[in-house]
Design a protein around this motif. Structure first.
Motif, short mmCIF file in Angstrom:
data_model
loop_
_atom_site.label_atom_id
_atom_site.label_comp_id
_atom_site.label_asym_id
_atom_site.label_seq_id
_atom_site.Cartn_x
_atom_site.Cartn_y
_atom_site.Cartn_z
N PHE A 163 -19.08 17.26 12.12
CA PHE A 163 -20.00 17.80 11.11
C PHE A 163 -19.23 18.23 9.87
N GLU A 164 -19.96 18.28 8.77
CA GLU A 164 -19.44 18.86 7.53
C GLU A 164 -20.26 20.10 7.19
N VAL A 165 -19.57 21.20 6.87
CA VAL A 165 -20.26 22.41 6.42
C VAL A 165 -20.50 22.29 4.93
N GLU A 166 -21.72 22.48 4.50
CA GLU A 166 -22.05 22.33 3.09
C GLU A 166 -23.05 23.38 2.65
N LEU A 167 -23.11 23.58 1.35
CA LEU A 167 -24.03 24.54 0.76
C LEU A 167 -25.21 23.78 0.16
N GLY A 168 -26.37 23.92 0.80
CA GLY A 168 -27.56 23.25 0.33
C GLY A 168 -28.47 24.18 -0.45
N SER A 169 -29.64 23.69 -0.79
CA SER A 169 -30.59 24.47 -1.57
C SER A 169 -31.12 25.67 -0.80
#
Length: 436
Positions: A43-49
């Motif tokens: 998985f990739e940790v990301e900052l979404g809306s």
């Protein structure tokens, strides 16, 4: 409180951070034939809306012919080019290779623009340059509007390849590999399991270096020191030993008598921490849990050891909840624990002072913890924090617990401070008889 950032469709038992934004999870339903998959997923940790979330980058079915067992424990290392994982598959150790590929979205867009220009071939050279600039600006502008991604955004993908395997446990009944650890240089790895033996293997040739009958019961954890010269083994026989990795000779036994009822306790897990990459400045941590369940209060403990003399520096009680997981941060400043009730705690490695405790971070026991390396990239996602730990549980959820940086205060504390200041001002005005 803990933030749930995602979940899996299989019971997860292993979690390992690969870099500052990617981590892998492994586990499964085993051989129960319930339809629950056995898998490894990156998985990739990301900052979404809507906040912090995870996105699957790769999924690999770990079943192989008649072997439909789940990965229960694993070790991960990175040699600068590719990732290598040694994972338990019942009585065998299965090797996996993971390659990371990166593609630039901007480069792909520019490539398509160039092809279009070549096909047209009618504009003058000056017009082509002007058109290229306009298209590039338009592409970047559209990209920002759609995804919020900065120019030069990269598309990351992982390819997983199954390599060789070797039998590492030879118990006549219920054989299983329970622990595995790579040496710091990656030239060998050590395994332990139900038969109580520790076995050292070369890599990549997978040849046995030595086989030692180390414990009378199952080995539950193995850890090689940062310098690679010592090996720690922990067993259900309530013993923990230090071994010389070169020849397999026993150096000493870890003595733990930190509570009145210490004979009813056993070692749980072991981890090394070293500050800012300095492997010569390392500290060792162990967890201690009740060996036999009794009525009444039975606290668990975490202990800090002098990693050179193997004497105890400090022990603290973590509460009555049994510890089930242990991890240290990449900076060496924090150590994290997980419990059977699903709680997560974070302590300072220097003093074992508790800085964060989240009750019921999960609905059931914690199966694994892994600290995210704190870099500029990871802080863009999780915020300007001192530490961030990913938690894994049998409830199939992936949680995130963070530690606030020094000088940064939660909103409710700031509000409380302002409220106290206002009350003090009113008190002073009233004391001096002043009107508002």
């Amino acid at each position: 409180m803990a933030t749930c950032i995602g979940e899996t469709d299989f019971p997860p038992y292993v979690i390992k951070c690969m870099n500052d934004t990617h981590f892998l999870v492994a586990g499964g339903g085993g051989e129960s034939k319930t339809g629950v998959p056995n898998a490894l997923e990156i998985f990739e940790v990301e900052l979404g809306s809507s906040g912090i979330a995870i996105q699957s980058k790769c999924r690999f079915n770990t079943d192989n012919g008649d072997d439909q067992s789940a990965i229960m424990n694993a070790a991960l290392r990175y040699d600068g080019k590719e990732y290598l994982m040694a994972a338990s598959k019942n009585e065998r150790c299965q090797m996996y290779q993971m390659n990371k590929t990166v593609k630039s979205l901007i480069a792909q867009t520019m490539g398509r623009d160039d092809e279009e220009k070549e096909e047209k071939g009618k504009e003058s050279k000056e017009d082509e340059v002007t058109l290229r600039k306009r298209k590039k600006k338009s592409s970047e502008s559209n990209g920002k509007k759609k995804s919020g991604a900065p120019p030069g955004r990269q598309l990351v993908h992982f390819d997983v390849k199954r390599l060789q395997s070797v039998q590492t446990d030879f118990s006549p009944t219920d054989s299983s590999q329970n622990a595995v650890c790579f040496s710091p240089n990656g030239m060998y790895f050590v395994t332990g399991g139900v038969d109580g033996h520790i076995r050292m293997w070369t890599y990549p040739t997978i040849e046995k270096v030595y086989d030692i009958e180390a414990h009378s019961k199952d080995i539950e954890d193995i850890m090689i020191s940062p310098l690679g010269n010592k090996l720690i083994t922990i067993s259900r026989d309530q013993k923990a030993y230090v071994w010389n990795t070169k020849d397999g000779s026993k150096m000493c036994e870890l003595e733990w008598e930190e509570c009145a009822d210490h004979k009813s306790y056993r070692f749980g897990s072991c981890r090394y921490a070293f500050l800012n990459g300095d492997v010569s400045n390392s500290t060792m941590f162990t967890t201690h849990t009740p060996h036999i369940q009794k009525k009444g209060r039975q606290p668990s403990y975490i202990t800090k050891w002098n990693s050179h003399k193997f004497t105890i520096d400090k022990t603290v009680c973590t509460g009555d909840d049994i510890l089930s997981a242990l991890a240290v941060s990449h900076s060496g400043y924090y150590v994290g624990v997980g419990t059977m009730s699903g709680s997560v705690g974070i302590y300072v490695t220097f003093s074992l002072q508790k800085v964060k405790w989240v009750d019921n971070a999960h609905s059931i026991f914690i199966t694994g913890l892994s600290f995210i390396p704190m870099t500029r990239n990871s802080r863009r996602v999780v915020g300007d924090k001192d530490a961030a730990v990913l938690s894994l549980s049998a409830d199939k959820k992936i949680g995130l617990v963070t530690v606030t940086r020094s000088g940064e205060y939660p909103a409710f504390l700031m509000f409380l401070g302002v409220l106290i200041l206002i009350m003090l001002i009113f008190t002073l005005f009233a004391y001096f008889g002043m009107d508002f």
